[in-house]
Design a protein around this motif. Structure first.
Motif, PDB file in Angstrom:
ATOM      1  N   TYR A 298       0.830  -1.216   0.000  1.00 41.15           N
ATOM      2  CA  TYR A 298       0.000   0.000   0.000  1.00 41.15           C
ATOM      3  C   TYR A 298       0.863   1.265   0.000  1.00 41.15           C
ATOM      4  O   TYR A 298       2.009   1.253   0.450  1.00 41.15           O
ATOM      5  CB  TYR A 298      -0.951  -0.003   1.202  1.00 41.15           C
ATOM      6  CG  TYR A 298      -2.057  -1.028   1.069  1.00 41.15           C
ATOM      7  CD1 TYR A 298      -3.161  -0.779   0.257  1.00 41.15           C
ATOM      8  CD2 TYR A 298      -1.980  -2.246   1.733  1.00 41.15           C
ATOM      9  CE1 TYR A 298      -4.169  -1.723   0.120  1.00 41.15           C
ATOM     10  CE2 TYR A 298      -2.980  -3.195   1.601  1.00 41.15           C
ATOM     11  CZ  TYR A 298      -4.074  -2.929   0.788  1.00 41.15           C
ATOM     12  OH  TYR A 298      -5.067  -3.867   0.651  1.00 41.15           O
ATOM     13  N   ASP A 299       0.279   2.347  -0.486  1.00 41.98           N
ATOM     14  CA  ASP A 299       1.021   3.596  -0.661  1.00 41.98           C
ATOM     15  C   ASP A 299       1.606   4.123   0.650  1.00 41.98           C
ATOM     16  O   ASP A 299       2.717   4.656   0.664  1.00 41.98           O
ATOM     17  CB  ASP A 299       0.113   4.669  -1.279  1.00 41.98           C
ATOM     18  CG  ASP A 299      -0.206   4.375  -2.733  1.00 41.98           C
ATOM     19  OD1 ASP A 299       0.530   3.559  -3.336  1.00 41.98           O
ATOM     20  OD2 ASP A 299      -1.164   4.955  -3.266  1.00 41.98           O
ATOM     21  N   ASP A 300       0.834   3.995   1.751  1.00 42.22           N
ATOM     22  CA  ASP A 300       1.335   4.546   3.007  1.00 42.22           C
ATOM     23  C   ASP A 300       2.568   3.774   3.489  1.00 42.22           C
ATOM     24  O   ASP A 300       3.507   4.359   4.035  1.00 42.22           O
ATOM     25  CB  ASP A 300       0.246   4.560   4.087  1.00 42.22           C
ATOM     26  CG  ASP A 300      -0.367   3.188   4.339  1.00 42.22           C
ATOM     27  OD1 ASP A 300      -0.143   2.270   3.530  1.00 42.22           O
ATOM     28  OD2 ASP A 300      -1.078   3.045   5.345  1.00 42.22           O
ATOM     29  N   ALA A 301       2.585   2.450   3.256  1.00 43.80           N
ATOM     30  CA  ALA A 301       3.757   1.653   3.634  1.00 43.80           C
ATOM     31  C   ALA A 301       4.955   2.028   2.769  1.00 43.80           C
ATOM     32  O   ALA A 301       6.077   2.191   3.279  1.00 43.80           O
ATOM     33  CB  ALA A 301       3.448   0.165   3.481  1.00 43.80           C
ATOM     34  N   LEU A 302       4.715   2.197   1.482  1.00 43.57           N
ATOM     35  CA  LEU A 302       5.800   2.555   0.569  1.00 43.57           C
ATOM     36  C   LEU A 302       6.358   3.938   0.908  1.00 43.57           C
ATOM     37  O   LEU A 302       7.578   4.150   0.906  1.00 43.57           O
ATOM     38  CB  LEU A 302       5.295   2.524  -0.875  1.00 43.57           C
ATOM     39  CG  LEU A 302       6.360   2.509  -1.972  1.00 43.57           C
ATOM     40  CD1 LEU A 302       7.322   1.345  -1.799  1.00 43.57           C
ATOM     41  CD2 LEU A 302       5.696   2.472  -3.335  1.00 43.57           C
ATOM     42  N   SER A 303       5.467   4.882   1.240  1.00 40.73           N
ATOM     43  CA  SER A 303       5.897   6.228   1.630  1.00 40.73           C
ATOM     44  C   SER A 303       6.752   6.184   2.887  1.00 40.73           C
ATOM     45  O   SER A 303       7.744   6.913   3.011  1.00 40.73           O
ATOM     46  CB  SER A 303       4.677   7.129   1.871  1.00 40.73           C
ATOM     47  OG  SER A 303       3.947   7.300   0.689  1.00 40.73           O
ATOM     48  N   PHE A 304       6.354   5.319   3.815  1.00 38.74           N
ATOM     49  CA  PHE A 304       7.109   5.164   5.063  1.00 38.74           C
ATOM     50  C   PHE A 304       8.522   4.650   4.780  1.00 38.74           C
ATOM     51  O   PHE A 304       9.503   5.167   5.321  1.00 38.74           O
ATOM     52  CB  PHE A 304       6.370   4.199   5.988  1.00 38.74           C
ATOM     53  CG  PHE A 304       7.089   3.906   7.274  1.00 38.74           C
ATOM     54  CD1 PHE A 304       7.064   4.823   8.318  1.00 38.74           C
ATOM     55  CD2 PHE A 304       7.794   2.725   7.444  1.00 38.74           C
ATOM     56  CE1 PHE A 304       7.724   4.553   9.513  1.00 38.74           C
ATOM     57  CE2 PHE A 304       8.457   2.447   8.628  1.00 38.74           C
ATOM     58  CZ  PHE A 304       8.427   3.368   9.661  1.00 38.74           C
ATOM     59  N   ILE A 305       8.619   3.660   3.905  1.00 43.96           N
ATOM     60  CA  ILE A 305       9.922   3.089   3.549  1.00 43.96           C
ATOM     61  C   ILE A 305      10.799   4.141   2.868  1.00 43.96           C
ATOM     62  O   ILE A 305      11.986   4.293   3.179  1.00 43.96           O
ATOM     63  CB  ILE A 305       9.748   1.865   2.623  1.00 43.96           C
ATOM     64  CG1 ILE A 305       9.007   0.739   3.352  1.00 43.96           C
ATOM     65  CG2 ILE A 305      11.098   1.380   2.098  1.00 43.96           C
ATOM     66  CD1 ILE A 305       9.754   0.141   4.503  1.00 43.96           C
ATOM     67  N   ILE A 306      10.197   4.889   1.937  1.00 40.84           N
ATOM     68  CA  ILE A 306      10.947   5.934   1.225  1.00 40.84           C
ATOM     69  C   ILE A 306      11.455   6.988   2.204  1.00 40.84           C
ATOM     70  O   ILE A 306      12.605   7.444   2.126  1.00 40.84           O
ATOM     71  CB  ILE A 306      10.066   6.580   0.135  1.00 40.84           C
ATOM     72  CG1 ILE A 306       9.792   5.568  -0.984  1.00 40.84           C
ATOM     73  CG2 ILE A 306      10.716   7.839  -0.428  1.00 40.84           C
ATOM     74  CD1 ILE A 306       8.737   6.002  -1.968  1.00 40.84           C
ATOM     75  N   GLU A 307      10.587   7.374   3.145  1.00 38.24           N
ATOM     76  CA  GLU A 307      10.977   8.364   4.155  1.00 38.24           C
ATOM     77  C   GLU A 307      12.158   7.852   4.981  1.00 38.24           C
ATOM     78  O   GLU A 307      13.120   8.586   5.230  1.00 38.24           O
ATOM     79  CB  GLU A 307       9.784   8.659   5.069  1.00 38.24           C
ATOM     80  CG  GLU A 307      10.088   9.691   6.136  1.00 38.24           C
ATOM     81  CD  GLU A 307       8.945   9.860   7.126  1.00 38.24           C
ATOM     82  OE1 GLU A 307       9.209  10.323   8.246  1.00 38.24           O
ATOM     83  OE2 GLU A 307       7.793   9.506   6.791  1.00 38.24           O
ATOM     84  N   LYS A 308      12.099   6.588   5.403  1.00 38.00           N
ATOM     85  CA  LYS A 308      13.181   6.009   6.201  1.00 38.00           C
ATOM     86  C   LYS A 308      14.487   5.967   5.397  1.00 38.00           C
ATOM     87  O   LYS A 308      15.569   6.210   5.931  1.00 38.00           O
ATOM     88  CB  LYS A 308      12.805   4.609   6.670  1.00 38.00           C
ATOM     89  CG  LYS A 308      11.722   4.570   7.730  1.00 38.00           C
ATOM     90  CD  LYS A 308      12.216   5.219   9.012  1.00 38.00           C
ATOM     91  CE  LYS A 308      11.160   5.199  10.094  1.00 38.00           C
ATOM     92  NZ  LYS A 308      11.626   5.892  11.330  1.00 38.00           N
TER      93      LYS A 308
END
Length: 244
Positions: A22-32
Motif C-alpha cells: 500500500y502507498d502509506d507503507a511505501l511512503s514510510f519506507i521511502i521516508e526512512k
C-alpha cells in the motif's frame, strides 16, 4: 532492512500474485531511506570538515547548538525546545542553510507571531546571505508573493498563515519553521487545526514555553512533526483519565 525493500517486494510477489504494497507503507519506507541517506551524507561531511556548519553562517555555533542542528537535519521533522535565550532561531536558520547545501532545498516558510516577523528577517540577515521576503498585505497581495517571489525564506504571521493554507500548499515549501509553537498547543483551536493542514516535507518546530504538564498540549505540538508519534500513548492516558 529498508535498503533491501525492493528485493523483499520481488520475493513477496513470487509467493502470490495478490500481494500488494500500500502507498502509506511505501511512503514510510521511502521516508526512512531518505533519513538514512541524509544521516550518512551529513556524517561524511562533518567527518571531513567538523567546522562545516560555521562555513555556512556568519556566526559560530556553540557546541549544544551544533548538536541541535545535527539532530534537526538528521530527523527532517523535529522539535527544538530549548529555554528562551539559547538560540532556537539560530539553530532553525542553521538547519535550513545546512539542508540547502546538503540536498539543494529551495524554499523555507517561517511562521511566527506578527510582532516577530521583522525580528526574524533581521536574524536571517545577520546570520546568512540568503534572500528573504515578508509575506504581508491583503489576501491577493499575499497570493502574488507566494506565486512570484523567489526568495529562499518567506516569513508570514500566524494570522495570515491560517488564511493562506491553500496558497502555501500549492507552493510546496520544502521546510516549515514554526516559531512560538505554543500557539498550536490547544488542538481544538482554529489556529492549530489550520496550521496542521500545512504540508511540507521538512519541519522545525520551536518553543521555549513550558507545557505545564498537560499531555494534550505536548500531543498537539508533536502532531505538527508526526501525527502518529504520541497518538497511542495519548489515547491510553486520556481513556484512563476518563475512567478515573
Amino acid at each position: 532492512a529498508y535498503k533491501q525493500f525492493d528485493v523483499f517486494l520481488k520475493e513477496a510477489k513470487k509467493i502470490h500474485n495478490d500481494f500488494r504494497c500500500y502507498d502509506d507503507a511505501l511512503s514510510f519506507i521511502i521516508e526512512k531511506r531518505e533519513v538514512e541517506k541524509r544521516k550518512s551524507g551529513l556524517e561524511k561531511i562533518l567527518k571531513k570538515n567538523p567546522d562545516f556548519y560555521n562555513t555556512l553562517l556568519k556566526v559560530k555555533l556553540l557546541p549544544y547548538q551544533n548538536h541541535g542542528v545535527t539532530f534537526a537535519v538528521k530527523a527532517g521533522r523535529s522539535l527544538i525546545a530549548d529555554d528562551m535565550g539559547l538560540g532556537k532561531t539560530l539553530q532553525a536558520i542553521a538547519t535550513a542553510e545546512v539542508m540547502k547545501n546538503l540536498s539543494g532545498m529551495k524554499t523555507v516558510l517561517v511562521i511566527c507571531p506578527t510582532s516577530l516577523k521583522y525580528q526574524w528577517k533581521s536574524e536571517i540577515e545577520k546570520f546568512t546571505n540568503s534572500t528573504i521576503t515578508i509575506v504581508e498585505g491583503n489576501l491577493l497581495q499575499r497570493e502574488l508573493i507566494y506565486k512570484n517571489d523567489t526568495s529562499f525564506y518567506k516569513i508570514v504571521s500566524y494570522n495570515a498563515a491560517i488564511r493562506d493554507v491553500a496558497f502555501i500548499n500549492k507552493m510546496q515549501f520544502d521546510l516549515l519553521i514554526l516559531d512560538e509553537a505554543q500557539r498550536i498547543k490547544n488542538w481544538q483551536t482554529v489556529t492549530a487545526k489550520s496550521i496542521k493542514n500545512i504540508q511540507t516535507k521538512y519541519c522545525v518546530v520551536l518553543t521555549g514555553t513550558p507545557l505545564e504538564n498537560k499531555l494534550e498540549e505536548l500531543y498537539s505540538i508533536i502532531q505538527m512533526i508526526d501525527p502518529l508519534k504520541l497518538g497511542a500513548m495519548f489515547r491510553f492516558v486520556y481513556q484512563h483519565q476518563i475512567k478515573a
